[in-house]
Enzyme design. Structure first.
Site, PDB file in Angstrom:
ATOM      1  N   CYS A 141     -12.764  60.950  61.767  1.00 45.60           N
ATOM      2  CA  CYS A 141     -11.405  60.574  61.364  1.00 45.60           C
ATOM      3  C   CYS A 141     -10.384  60.883  62.450  1.00 45.60           C
ATOM      4  O   CYS A 141      -9.577  60.038  62.829  1.00 45.60           O
ATOM      5  CB  CYS A 141     -11.034  61.284  60.069  1.00 45.60           C
ATOM      6  SG  CYS A 141      -9.297  61.114  59.646  1.00 45.60           S
ATOM      7  N   CYS A 186      -9.893  57.061  61.766  1.00 48.30           N
ATOM      8  CA  CYS A 186      -8.634  56.754  61.067  1.00 48.30           C
ATOM      9  C   CYS A 186      -7.386  57.004  61.903  1.00 48.30           C
ATOM     10  O   CYS A 186      -6.498  56.155  61.982  1.00 48.30           O
ATOM     11  CB  CYS A 186      -8.514  57.593  59.803  1.00 48.30           C
ATOM     12  SG  CYS A 186     -10.048  57.862  58.933  1.00 48.30           S
ATOM     13  N   LYS A 231      -7.020  54.975  65.230  1.00 46.94           N
ATOM     14  CA  LYS A 231      -6.905  53.567  64.796  1.00 46.94           C
ATOM     15  C   LYS A 231      -5.501  53.255  64.285  1.00 46.94           C
ATOM     16  O   LYS A 231      -4.868  52.269  64.649  1.00 46.94           O
ATOM     17  CB  LYS A 231      -7.974  53.296  63.724  1.00 46.94           C
ATOM     18  CG  LYS A 231      -8.070  51.906  63.159  1.00 46.94           C
ATOM     19  CD  LYS A 231      -7.156  51.612  62.003  1.00 46.94           C
ATOM     20  CE  LYS A 231      -7.119  52.607  60.885  1.00 46.94           C
ATOM     21  NZ  LYS A 231      -8.307  52.659  60.037  1.00 46.94           N
ATOM     22  N   TYR A 239     -14.371  46.978  56.951  1.00 43.58           N
ATOM     23  CA  TYR A 239     -13.124  47.661  57.289  1.00 43.58           C
ATOM     24  C   TYR A 239     -12.846  47.628  58.799  1.00 43.58           C
ATOM     25  O   TYR A 239     -11.785  47.235  59.252  1.00 43.58           O
ATOM     26  CB  TYR A 239     -13.235  49.145  56.930  1.00 43.58           C
ATOM     27  CG  TYR A 239     -12.960  49.556  55.518  1.00 43.58           C
ATOM     28  CD1 TYR A 239     -11.695  49.956  55.133  1.00 43.58           C
ATOM     29  CD2 TYR A 239     -13.983  49.621  54.570  1.00 43.58           C
ATOM     30  CE1 TYR A 239     -11.440  50.412  53.860  1.00 43.58           C
ATOM     31  CE2 TYR A 239     -13.737  50.074  53.288  1.00 43.58           C
ATOM     32  CZ  TYR A 239     -12.463  50.470  52.937  1.00 43.58           C
ATOM     33  OH  TYR A 239     -12.223  50.911  51.669  1.00 43.58           O
ATOM     34  N   GLU A 243      -9.897  45.481  60.733  1.00 43.98           N
ATOM     35  CA  GLU A 243      -8.773  46.272  61.255  1.00 43.98           C
ATOM     36  C   GLU A 243      -8.615  46.050  62.758  1.00 43.98           C
ATOM     37  O   GLU A 243      -7.508  45.834  63.258  1.00 43.98           O
ATOM     38  CB  GLU A 243      -8.984  47.759  60.949  1.00 43.98           C
ATOM     39  CG  GLU A 243      -8.791  48.077  59.474  1.00 43.98           C
ATOM     40  CD  GLU A 243      -8.920  49.556  59.137  1.00 43.98           C
ATOM     41  OE1 GLU A 243      -8.482  49.932  58.041  1.00 43.98           O
ATOM     42  OE2 GLU A 243      -9.461  50.336  59.942  1.00 43.98           O
ATOM     43  N   HIS A 293      15.331  47.568  43.484  1.00 43.78           N
ATOM     44  CA  HIS A 293      15.710  46.289  44.067  1.00 43.78           C
ATOM     45  C   HIS A 293      16.558  46.476  45.319  1.00 43.78           C
ATOM     46  O   HIS A 293      17.402  47.364  45.335  1.00 43.78           O
ATOM     47  CB  HIS A 293      16.502  45.496  43.020  1.00 43.78           C
ATOM     48  CG  HIS A 293      16.855  44.118  43.467  1.00 43.78           C
ATOM     49  ND1 HIS A 293      15.900  43.127  43.592  1.00 43.78           N
ATOM     50  CD2 HIS A 293      18.039  43.583  43.839  1.00 43.78           C
ATOM     51  CE1 HIS A 293      16.499  42.029  44.029  1.00 43.78           C
ATOM     52  NE2 HIS A 293      17.791  42.275  44.184  1.00 43.78           N
ATOM     53  N   GLU A 308       8.813  45.852  43.655  1.00 41.36           N
ATOM     54  CA  GLU A 308       9.405  45.622  42.326  1.00 41.36           C
ATOM     55  C   GLU A 308       8.666  44.533  41.560  1.00 41.36           C
ATOM     56  O   GLU A 308       8.695  44.480  40.330  1.00 41.36           O
ATOM     57  CB  GLU A 308      10.901  45.284  42.424  1.00 41.36           C
ATOM     58  CG  GLU A 308      11.216  43.951  43.064  1.00 41.36           C
ATOM     59  CD  GLU A 308      12.733  43.692  43.149  1.00 41.36           C
ATOM     60  OE1 GLU A 308      13.378  43.701  42.092  1.00 41.36           O
ATOM     61  OE2 GLU A 308      13.234  43.509  44.270  1.00 41.36           O
TER      62      GLU A 308
HETATM   63  P1  NDP Z   1     -18.412  48.282  56.190  1.00 43.51           P
HETATM   64  O1  NDP Z   1     -19.465  48.788  55.279  1.00 43.51           O
HETATM   65  O2  NDP Z   1     -17.012  48.249  55.736  1.00 43.51           O
HETATM   66  O3  NDP Z   1     -18.788  46.805  56.655  1.00 43.51           O
HETATM   67  C1  NDP Z   1     -20.018  46.531  57.253  1.00 43.51           C
HETATM   68  C2  NDP Z   1     -20.040  45.080  57.685  1.00 43.51           C
HETATM   69  O4  NDP Z   1     -21.234  44.870  58.426  1.00 43.51           O
HETATM   70  C3  NDP Z   1     -20.081  44.095  56.536  1.00 43.51           C
HETATM   71  O5  NDP Z   1     -19.447  42.923  56.909  1.00 43.51           O
HETATM   72  C4  NDP Z   1     -21.590  43.863  56.359  1.00 43.51           C
HETATM   73  O6  NDP Z   1     -21.891  42.612  55.856  1.00 43.51           O
HETATM   74  C5  NDP Z   1     -22.036  43.902  57.793  1.00 43.51           C
HETATM   75  N1  NDP Z   1     -23.442  44.308  57.929  1.00 43.51           N
HETATM   76  C6  NDP Z   1     -24.049  45.383  57.388  1.00 43.51           C
HETATM   77  N2  NDP Z   1     -25.342  45.431  57.761  1.00 43.51           N
HETATM   78  C7  NDP Z   1     -25.543  44.366  58.551  1.00 43.51           C
HETATM   79  C8  NDP Z   1     -26.675  43.859  59.228  1.00 43.51           C
HETATM   80  N3  NDP Z   1     -27.864  44.469  59.166  1.00 43.51           N
HETATM   81  N4  NDP Z   1     -26.529  42.725  59.950  1.00 43.51           N
HETATM   82  C9  NDP Z   1     -25.331  42.108  60.003  1.00 43.51           C
HETATM   83  N5  NDP Z   1     -24.222  42.524  59.376  1.00 43.51           N
HETATM   84  C10 NDP Z   1     -24.334  43.647  58.658  1.00 43.51           C
HETATM   85  O7  NDP Z   1     -18.608  49.136  57.525  1.00 43.51           O
HETATM   86  P2  NDP Z   1     -17.658  49.399  58.751  1.00 43.51           P
HETATM   87  O8  NDP Z   1     -18.582  49.605  59.889  1.00 43.51           O
HETATM   88  O9  NDP Z   1     -16.589  48.390  58.878  1.00 43.51           O
HETATM   89  O10 NDP Z   1     -16.976  50.784  58.356  1.00 43.51           O
HETATM   90  C11 NDP Z   1     -17.789  51.913  58.060  1.00 43.51           C
HETATM   91  C12 NDP Z   1     -17.164  52.743  56.979  1.00 43.51           C
HETATM   92  O11 NDP Z   1     -16.044  53.412  57.493  1.00 43.51           O
HETATM   93  C13 NDP Z   1     -16.685  51.944  55.793  1.00 43.51           C
HETATM   94  O12 NDP Z   1     -17.635  51.942  54.776  1.00 43.51           O
HETATM   95  C14 NDP Z   1     -15.421  52.628  55.357  1.00 43.51           C
HETATM   96  O13 NDP Z   1     -15.708  53.406  54.233  1.00 43.51           O
HETATM   97  C15 NDP Z   1     -15.036  53.509  56.508  1.00 43.51           C
HETATM   98  N6  NDP Z   1     -13.743  53.056  57.061  1.00 43.51           N
HETATM   99  C16 NDP Z   1     -12.638  53.169  56.303  1.00 43.51           C
HETATM  100  C17 NDP Z   1     -11.424  52.742  56.779  1.00 43.51           C
HETATM  101  C18 NDP Z   1     -10.217  52.842  55.920  1.00 43.51           C
HETATM  102  O14 NDP Z   1     -10.243  53.566  54.947  1.00 43.51           O
HETATM  103  N7  NDP Z   1      -9.140  52.142  56.230  1.00 43.51           N
HETATM  104  C19 NDP Z   1     -11.284  52.193  58.110  1.00 43.51           C
HETATM  105  C20 NDP Z   1     -12.523  52.081  58.815  1.00 43.51           C
HETATM  106  C21 NDP Z   1     -13.703  52.516  58.301  1.00 43.51           C
HETATM  107  P3  NDP Z   1     -22.109  42.342  54.272  1.00 43.51           P
HETATM  108  O15 NDP Z   1     -20.758  42.371  53.684  1.00 43.51           O
HETATM  109  O16 NDP Z   1     -22.758  41.013  54.248  1.00 43.51           O
HETATM  110  O17 NDP Z   1     -22.982  43.451  53.779  1.00 43.51           O
END
Ligand code: NDP
Length: 475
Positions: free
Chosen positions: A43, A48, A51, A180, A184, A438, A443
């Site tokens: 983080c 976080c 970022k 995510y 982002e 407002h 709102e």
């Molecule tokens: P996410 O789990 O959010 O997204 C993973 C992405 O990768 C999805 O699009 C998924 O596709 C794809 N994917 C997963 N496995 C494969 C694969 N084998 N081949 C191809 N595509 C794949 O992970 P992130 O890496 O974006 O983030 C990690 C974690 O970090 C998140 O779970 C989140 O909790 C945390 N995070 C939180 C933030 C916040 O609170 N603002 C900011 C950044 C990270 P599909 O949907 O098809 O499964």
């Protein structure tokens, strides 16, 4: 008790580990924390916090453009990636030092080293090649980027670990994934001037979020200039001169400066000795824990991303605190993982709490949907085409608000407050009875009186009721 060197050995000084260590020390426990990298964890160091600083940087692009509509004349502007990264690094070092000072203030000992578990009560500190006997061991090692299948040239790609330290801003970047991190970074890099392409295996971004919200955010990022390649993934990466040529499964070859993999993260348990100690791990290597974060070995607990419950910083902090209360404070406490508000820091932001419409329709007989989309007041003078999206999901039988989804400039701030309200069990009537502030965008949440849609399942005789689907069968 006397044959233990410490009461608690924490492996990993990220959000969850640091909180657990400090609270346990506050209860009088003798605590030692080992961290192989920098104090602060994902983080603070490469997640976080940096970022969000980059998100702030990216938003000035709009502010300069919008200012003219309000009478300002803005001179020539330029953006210096190196300056931003240096400023960000300074702040991250400051925060990491505060984390360290806070540990010291509470009397927690710290060792800079990788540590591995040898058995239920023994941890080896590799840098010092010595073992420590601990009454309890807490695994708080977090996660690491998942690299996906070994396609040719994969070593040319970076992950979110490296993007924060690039010496130069990529003029053209291919981001792989639709979660995510992918959206982002797509949003912030586009605003900072990069040409961004996102390739993902699915048909839309942010699986698991409300369907309307996913489509709205996808359209808003597309309108802004982010190019999406759905149902497509790179199959080969090749270095040609200074560029990377990324061949996509559907045949296109993209020439970019960087490729960033953002296809999820995996619990960091590799080589940690947990299997040897008898700790049960799941299929992706996460430590299996009960609701008190206790693993299959009674003296070993785990909190945060390494348990793959909900990978969010505030959740890891709560789990770390609850662990210390339970084990050292005599106050057994399990963390409630329901109704978690969360935000995706794109521009505009997506804030969400509670059920999506799709989830509500699976679980409730009558579901009312209230939704709206409008141009915020600020956009009127600057000619921006930004729009706000709001959606409230209500249980039509009890009037309880089941979920709220917002896409707006400050959706992250709004959803934090809505998180309290939803957790308290507010009804739609409570929303309606609340006076509007407002003029604000928020709102609309208390003036959204007209129902957009009601979904009603026919009442079935008990004999006709369909068998409940288990989670894996659900769409
Ligand atoms: P996410 O789990 O959010 O997204 C993973 C992405 O990768 C999805 O699009 C998924 O596709 C794809 N994917 C997963 N496995 C494969 C694969 N084998 N081949 C191809 N595509 C794949 O992970 P992130 O890496 O974006 O983030 C990690 C974690 O970090 C998140 O779970 C989140 O909790 C945390 N995070 C939180 C933030 C916040 O609170 N603002 C900011 C950044 C990270 P599909 O949907 O098809 O499964």
């Amino acid at each position: 008790m006397t044959d233990f060197d410490v009461d608690l050995f924490v492996i990993g000084a990220g959000s969850g580990g640091v909180r657990a260590a400090r609270v346990a020390a506050g209860y009088g426990a003798k605590v030692l924390v080992a961290e192989e990298y920098r104090i602060g964890g994902t983080c603070v160091i490469r997640g976080c916090v940096p970022k969000k600083l980059m998100v702030y940087a990216s938003r000035f692009a709009d502010d300069f453009a919008d200012a003219e509509g309000f009478g300002w004349t803005v001179g020539e502007t330029s953006f210096d990636w190196g300056k931003l990264i240096a400023a960000k690094d300074k702040e991250i070092s400051r925060l990491s030092a505060i984390y360290r000072a806070n540990l010291e203030k509470t009397g927690v000992a710290f060792v800079q080293s990788r540590a591995i578990v040898e058995d239920a009560h023994t941890v080896r500190i590799l840098a010092e090649n010595r073992t420590v006997r601990a009454r309890y061991i807490l695994i708080a090692t977090g996660g690491a980027p998942f690299l996906g299948p070994e396609i040719p040239g994969r070593e040319l790609a970076i992950t979110s670990n490296e993007i924060f330290d690039l010496k130069e801003q990529p003029k053209r970047i291919l981001i792989v994934g639709g979660g995510y991190i992918a959206v982002e970074f797509a949003s912030l890099l586009e605003r900072l001037g990069s040409k961004v392409t996102v390739a993902l295996r699915g048909e839309n971004i942010l699986r698991g979020f409300d369907e309307d919200a996913r489509c709205f955010l996808r359209d808003s990022l597309t309108e802004r200039g982010v190019e999406f390649k759905f149902n497509d993934m790179p199959v080969r990466l090749e270095k040609k001169d200074e560029a990377i040529h990324a061949s996509l499964a559907q045949g296109e070859i993209l020439e970019v400066d960087q490729v960033m993999l953002a296809i999820g993260r995996r619990p960091a348990t590799q080589g940690l000795g947990l299997d040897r100690a008898g700790v049960r791990l799941d299929a992706v290597g996460a430590v299996c824990v009960d609701s008190f974060s206790q693993s299959s070995v009674p003296s070993i607990y785990a909190v945060g991303d390494v348990t793959n419950r909900v990978d969010l910083t505030p959740v890891a902090i709560r789990e770390g605190h609850a662990f210390a209360d339970t084990v050292f404070g005599g106050k057994p406490r399990a963390v409630d993982h329901m109704h978690l508000p969360t935000a995706v820091f794109t521009t505009p932001e997506l804030g969400t709490v509670g059920m999506t419409e799709e989830e509500a329709r699976l679980k409730h007989t009558v579901v009312d949907v209230f939704k709206t989309s409008f141009r915020p007041l600020k956009a009127t003078l600057c000619g921006s085409c930004d729009r706000v999206f709001m959606k409230i999901i209500v249980d039509g039988e009890t009037d309880r608000v089941l979920g709220v989804h917002i896409i707006a400039g400050d959706a992250g701030e709004m959803i934090q407050l809505l998180g309290i309200i939803i957790k308290m069990g507010a009804t739609k009537a409570d929303f309606d009875a609340t006076m509007a502030v407002h003029p604000t965008s928020a709102e609309e949440l208390v003036t959204l009186h007209t129902r957009t849609m009601r979904y009603e399942q026919p009442k079935l005789d008990p004999g006709e009721a369909p068998a409940l689907m288990d989670e894996e069968q659900m769409p």
